[in-house]
Design a protein around this motif. Structure first.
Motif, PDB file in Angstrom:
ATOM      1  N   LEU A 104       0.711  -1.191   0.066  1.00 49.79           N
ATOM      2  CA  LEU A 104       0.055   0.075  -0.117  1.00 49.79           C
ATOM      3  C   LEU A 104       0.706   1.134   0.051  1.00 49.79           C
ATOM      4  CD1 LEU A 104      -2.872   1.353   0.104  1.00 49.79           C
ATOM      5  CD2 LEU A 104      -2.637   1.032   2.768  1.00 49.79           C
ATOM      6  N   VAL A 105       2.010   1.162   0.715  1.00 47.80           N
ATOM      7  CA  VAL A 105       2.829   2.296   0.718  1.00 47.80           C
ATOM      8  C   VAL A 105       3.577   2.551  -0.558  1.00 47.80           C
ATOM      9  CG1 VAL A 105       4.826   3.347   1.906  1.00 47.80           C
ATOM     10  CG2 VAL A 105       3.232   2.519   3.311  1.00 47.80           C
ATOM     11  N   ALA A 106       3.956   1.532  -1.141  1.00 45.15           N
ATOM     12  CA  ALA A 106       4.410   1.652  -2.493  1.00 45.15           C
ATOM     13  C   ALA A 106       3.484   2.160  -3.390  1.00 45.15           C
ATOM     14  CB  ALA A 106       5.084   0.403  -3.047  1.00 45.15           C
ATOM     15  N   MET A 107       2.355   1.768  -3.544  1.00 44.75           N
ATOM     16  CA  MET A 107       1.282   2.297  -4.462  1.00 44.75           C
ATOM     17  C   MET A 107       1.006   3.716  -4.025  1.00 44.75           C
ATOM     18  SD  MET A 107      -1.963   3.225  -4.694  1.00 44.75           S
ATOM     19  CE  MET A 107      -2.885   2.991  -3.344  1.00 44.75           C
ATOM     20  N   SER A 108       0.965   3.882  -2.725  1.00 40.17           N
ATOM     21  CA  SER A 108       0.838   5.363  -2.680  1.00 40.17           C
ATOM     22  C   SER A 108       1.759   6.459  -3.029  1.00 40.17           C
ATOM     23  CB  SER A 108       0.525   5.506  -1.119  1.00 40.17           C
ATOM     24  OG  SER A 108      -0.570   4.797  -0.583  1.00 40.17           O
ATOM     25  N   LYS A 109       2.855   5.859  -2.764  1.00 42.30           N
ATOM     26  CA  LYS A 109       4.051   6.708  -3.098  1.00 42.30           C
ATOM     27  C   LYS A 109       4.033   6.885  -4.690  1.00 42.30           C
ATOM     28  CE  LYS A 109       8.087   8.990  -2.443  1.00 42.30           C
ATOM     29  NZ  LYS A 109       7.894  10.369  -1.725  1.00 42.30           N
ATOM     30  N   THR A 110       3.822   6.017  -5.667  1.00 47.20           N
ATOM     31  CA  THR A 110       3.903   6.013  -6.914  1.00 47.20           C
ATOM     32  C   THR A 110       2.559   6.938  -7.377  1.00 47.20           C
ATOM     33  OG1 THR A 110       4.272   3.719  -6.857  1.00 47.20           O
ATOM     34  CG2 THR A 110       3.732   4.722  -9.004  1.00 47.20           C
ATOM     35  N   LEU A 111       1.494   6.742  -6.624  1.00 47.95           N
ATOM     36  CA  LEU A 111       0.189   7.675  -6.980  1.00 47.95           C
ATOM     37  C   LEU A 111       0.470   9.078  -6.795  1.00 47.95           C
ATOM     38  CD1 LEU A 111      -2.837   7.668  -7.977  1.00 47.95           C
ATOM     39  CD2 LEU A 111      -3.294   7.203  -5.328  1.00 47.95           C
TER      40      LEU A 111
ATOM     41  N   GLY B 260       3.208  12.222  -0.558  1.00 48.20           N
ATOM     42  CA  GLY B 260       4.194  11.022  -0.858  1.00 48.20           C
ATOM     43  C   GLY B 260       5.071  10.686   0.533  1.00 48.20           C
ATOM     44  N   THR B 261       4.423  11.090   1.528  1.00 49.18           N
ATOM     45  CA  THR B 261       5.186  10.823   2.715  1.00 49.18           C
ATOM     46  C   THR B 261       4.616   9.645   3.575  1.00 49.18           C
ATOM     47  OG1 THR B 261       3.994  12.025   4.273  1.00 49.18           O
ATOM     48  CG2 THR B 261       5.456  13.260   3.243  1.00 49.18           C
TER      49      THR B 261
ATOM     50  N   ASP C 285       3.038  10.887  -6.673  1.00 51.15           N
ATOM     51  CA  ASP C 285       3.858  11.551  -7.919  1.00 51.15           C
ATOM     52  C   ASP C 285       2.828  12.128  -9.104  1.00 51.15           C
ATOM     53  OD1 ASP C 285       6.341  12.375  -8.854  1.00 51.15           O
ATOM     54  OD2 ASP C 285       6.001  10.781 -10.399  1.00 51.15           O
ATOM     55  N   GLN C 286       1.771  10.978  -9.383  1.00 48.60           N
ATOM     56  CA  GLN C 286       0.839  11.292 -10.437  1.00 48.60           C
ATOM     57  C   GLN C 286      -0.159  12.302 -10.198  1.00 48.60           C
ATOM     58  OE1 GLN C 286       0.131   7.053 -11.097  1.00 48.60           O
ATOM     59  NE2 GLN C 286       2.274   6.667 -11.701  1.00 48.60           N
ATOM     60  N   VAL C 287      -0.468  12.525  -9.145  1.00 45.54           N
ATOM     61  CA  VAL C 287      -1.751  13.273  -8.916  1.00 45.54           C
ATOM     62  C   VAL C 287      -1.372  14.644  -8.194  1.00 45.54           C
ATOM     63  CG1 VAL C 287      -3.311  11.405  -8.950  1.00 45.54           C
ATOM     64  CG2 VAL C 287      -2.306  12.051  -6.566  1.00 45.54           C
ATOM     65  N   ALA C 288      -0.139  14.747  -7.726  1.00 42.03           N
ATOM     66  CA  ALA C 288       0.231  16.116  -7.039  1.00 42.03           C
ATOM     67  C   ALA C 288      -0.005  17.548  -7.518  1.00 42.03           C
ATOM     68  CB  ALA C 288       1.930  16.190  -6.709  1.00 42.03           C
ATOM     69  N   ALA C 289       0.053  17.433  -9.253  1.00 40.42           N
ATOM     70  CA  ALA C 289      -0.132  18.499  -9.877  1.00 40.42           C
ATOM     71  C   ALA C 289      -1.484  18.748  -9.767  1.00 40.42           C
ATOM     72  CB  ALA C 289       0.392  18.483 -11.095  1.00 40.42           C
ATOM     73  N   ASP C 290      -2.336  18.127  -9.304  1.00 40.44           N
ATOM     74  CA  ASP C 290      -3.817  18.174  -9.453  1.00 40.44           C
ATOM     75  C   ASP C 290      -4.264  18.432  -8.172  1.00 40.44           C
ATOM     76  OD1 ASP C 290      -4.089  17.304 -12.308  1.00 40.44           O
ATOM     77  OD2 ASP C 290      -4.046  15.152 -11.593  1.00 40.44           O
TER      78      ASP C 290
ATOM     79  N   VAL D  92      -4.053  16.847  -5.460  1.00 37.40           N
ATOM     80  CA  VAL D  92      -4.417  15.679  -4.583  1.00 37.40           C
ATOM     81  C   VAL D  92      -3.101  15.220  -4.106  1.00 37.40           C
ATOM     82  CG1 VAL D  92      -5.305  13.360  -4.573  1.00 37.40           C
ATOM     83  CG2 VAL D  92      -6.245  15.160  -5.891  1.00 37.40           C
ATOM     84  N   THR D  93      -3.259  14.915  -2.441  1.00 37.81           N
ATOM     85  CA  THR D  93      -2.166  14.709  -1.832  1.00 37.81           C
ATOM     86  C   THR D  93      -2.454  13.252  -1.162  1.00 37.81           C
ATOM     87  OG1 THR D  93      -2.826  15.352   0.488  1.00 37.81           O
ATOM     88  CG2 THR D  93      -1.263  17.010  -0.794  1.00 37.81           C
ATOM     89  N   VAL D  94      -1.181  12.467  -1.333  1.00 42.61           N
ATOM     90  CA  VAL D  94      -1.439  11.018  -0.647  1.00 42.61           C
ATOM     91  C   VAL D  94      -0.363  10.759   0.426  1.00 42.61           C
ATOM     92  CG1 VAL D  94      -1.655   8.645  -1.556  1.00 42.61           C
ATOM     93  CG2 VAL D  94      -2.053  10.534  -3.047  1.00 42.61           C
ATOM     94  N   ASN D  95      -0.761  10.224   1.487  1.00 40.14           N
ATOM     95  CA  ASN D  95       0.347  10.205   2.369  1.00 40.14           C
ATOM     96  C   ASN D  95      -0.262   8.747   3.474  1.00 40.14           C
ATOM     97  OD1 ASN D  95       2.136  12.618   2.550  1.00 40.14           O
ATOM     98  ND2 ASN D  95       0.073  13.667   2.397  1.00 40.14           N
ATOM     99  N   ASN D  96       0.918   8.415   4.119  1.00 36.49           N
ATOM    100  CA  ASN D  96       0.798   7.358   4.988  1.00 36.49           C
ATOM    101  C   ASN D  96       0.929   7.584   6.335  1.00 36.49           C
ATOM    102  OD1 ASN D  96       0.317   5.071   2.918  1.00 36.49           O
ATOM    103  ND2 ASN D  96       2.585   5.937   2.294  1.00 36.49           N
ATOM    104  N   VAL D  97       0.238   7.239   7.402  1.00 32.98           N
ATOM    105  CA  VAL D  97       0.599   7.312   8.540  1.00 32.98           C
ATOM    106  C   VAL D  97       0.763   6.060   9.409  1.00 32.98           C
ATOM    107  CG1 VAL D  97      -0.508   9.409   8.824  1.00 32.98           C
ATOM    108  CG2 VAL D  97      -1.685   7.596   9.562  1.00 32.98           C
ATOM    109  N   CYS D  98       1.824   6.084  10.107  1.00 33.92           N
ATOM    110  CA  CYS D  98       2.351   4.596  10.779  1.00 33.92           C
ATOM    111  C   CYS D  98       2.227   4.784  12.380  1.00 33.92           C
ATOM    112  CB  CYS D  98       3.764   4.582  10.564  1.00 33.92           C
ATOM    113  SG  CYS D  98       4.012   4.585   8.674  1.00 33.92           S
ATOM    114  N   PRO D  99       1.067   4.152  12.916  1.00 37.97           N
ATOM    115  CA  PRO D  99       0.948   4.047  14.292  1.00 37.97           C
ATOM    116  C   PRO D  99       2.296   3.173  14.970  1.00 37.97           C
ATOM    117  CG  PRO D  99      -0.930   3.080  13.207  1.00 37.97           C
ATOM    118  CD  PRO D  99      -0.229   3.702  12.304  1.00 37.97           C
TER     119      PRO D  99
END
Ligand code: NAD
Length: 263
Positions: A164-171, A249-250, A173-178, A180-187
């Motif tokens: 999931l983290v790898a998918m999110s990091k890739t994604l 992407g964090t 990159d592809q949507v930042a200019a629109d 949309v941010t994609v981040n993961n939090v790790c408890p």
């Protein structure tokens, strides 16, 4: 700090208890309209009432098992027909079965993939086009510090969450200019029902008391205590905010310093 998300529509899955519920509460406290999903109707409705009472906000409970594609379809339809498009998506799910490699059958791997990877992929797939078109969106996945430092007896969690983290990091990159941010939090170790259940199982397996298991856990945490769900929720609310528009992407841990790696 005002987070600028008043009246935004947020969807938090697996939110009748624990970390998901804390995230929903934090977003509701900031004025977002929050839909919460989980499998059991009664606990879910009670959680919605509790959050609404605490924040004065509007909370919509929708029954859905995130590992069932049809439930996700119905979930999105219900939230969007009530409030319109979703701006903030917090992907959460129950944890996969604990155990080591030799404990797992092929079906266990498939179940974990559906629960902790495909659930997020499916929801993102449904909500992302609208977020991009409106040039505003926040996607936040609740994962685990296991994606930075695998936990020995949680092989399914380590494996599937890393996907999931790898998918999110890739994604990201592809949507930042629109917008949309994609981040993961790790408890790390947060005080929830799941952690209490894992501690009881560990105590039984090791023939020691639950207090002893907890003391050993705490000994490895620089902060000297396990975390509170609201401490993870505060990060989620910030990542959902207007101010966090440039954070994407964090993968950020909230663990009292337990993870010792550099990044
Ligand atoms: P919890 O057991 O307290 O709460 C889990 C929530 O998920 C409940 O609301 C439950 O109803 C819901 N849920 C479970 N399976 C579901 C499904 N298939 N569909 C919809 N809802 C479902 O657990 P928690 O401690 O809040 O953990 C949440 C997630 O974070 C889990 O994946 C867990 O493995 C992970 N995590 C937790 C910690 C921690 O310290 N608590 C640490 C690392 C990772």
């Amino acid at each position: 700090m005002q987070l600028g998300i008043e009246n935004k529509v947020a969807l938090v899955t697996a939110a009748s208890k624990g970390l998901g519920k804390a995230a929903a509460l934090a977003l509701s406290a900031e004025g977002a309209r929050v839909a919460i999903a989980a499998r059991g109707t009664e606990t879910l409705r009670a959680a919605a009432r509790e959050i609404a009472q605490a924040t004065g906000g509007t909370v919509l409970p929708v029954r859905a098992d995130v590992s069932v594609a049809a439930d996700l379809e119905a979930l999105v339809t219900e939230v969007e027909s009530a409030w319109g498009p979703v701006d903030i998506l917090v992907n959460n799910a129950g944890g996969p079965r604990p155990g080591v490699f030799t404990d797992m059958q092929e079906q266990d791997w498939a179940t974990a993939v559906e629960l902790n990877l495909m659930s997020a992929i499916r929801l993102i797939g449904k909500l992302l086009p609208g977020m991009r078109a409106r040039r505003w969106g926040r996607i936040i996945n609740i994962t685990s510090t296991a994606v930075k430092q695998p936990i020995p007896d949680l092989i399914l969690s380590n494996t599937v969450r890393s996907g999931l983290v790898a998918m999110s990091k890739t994604l990201a990159d592809q949507v930042a200019a629109d917008g949309v941010t994609v981040n993961n939090v790790c408890p790390g170790y947060m005080d929830t029902d799941r952690v209490r259940a894992l501690n009881s199982a560990a105590a039984q397996a090791q023939g020691v008391s639950v207090e002893e298991v907890l003391a050993r856990t705490v000994a490895a945490i620089p902060a000297g205590r396990i975390g509170r769900p609201d401490e993870l929720a505060a990060l989620i609310a910030f990542l959902a905010s207007e101010q966090a528009a440039y954070i994407t992407g964090t993968t950020i841990q909230v663990d009292g310093g337990r993870y010792r790696g550099l990044m």
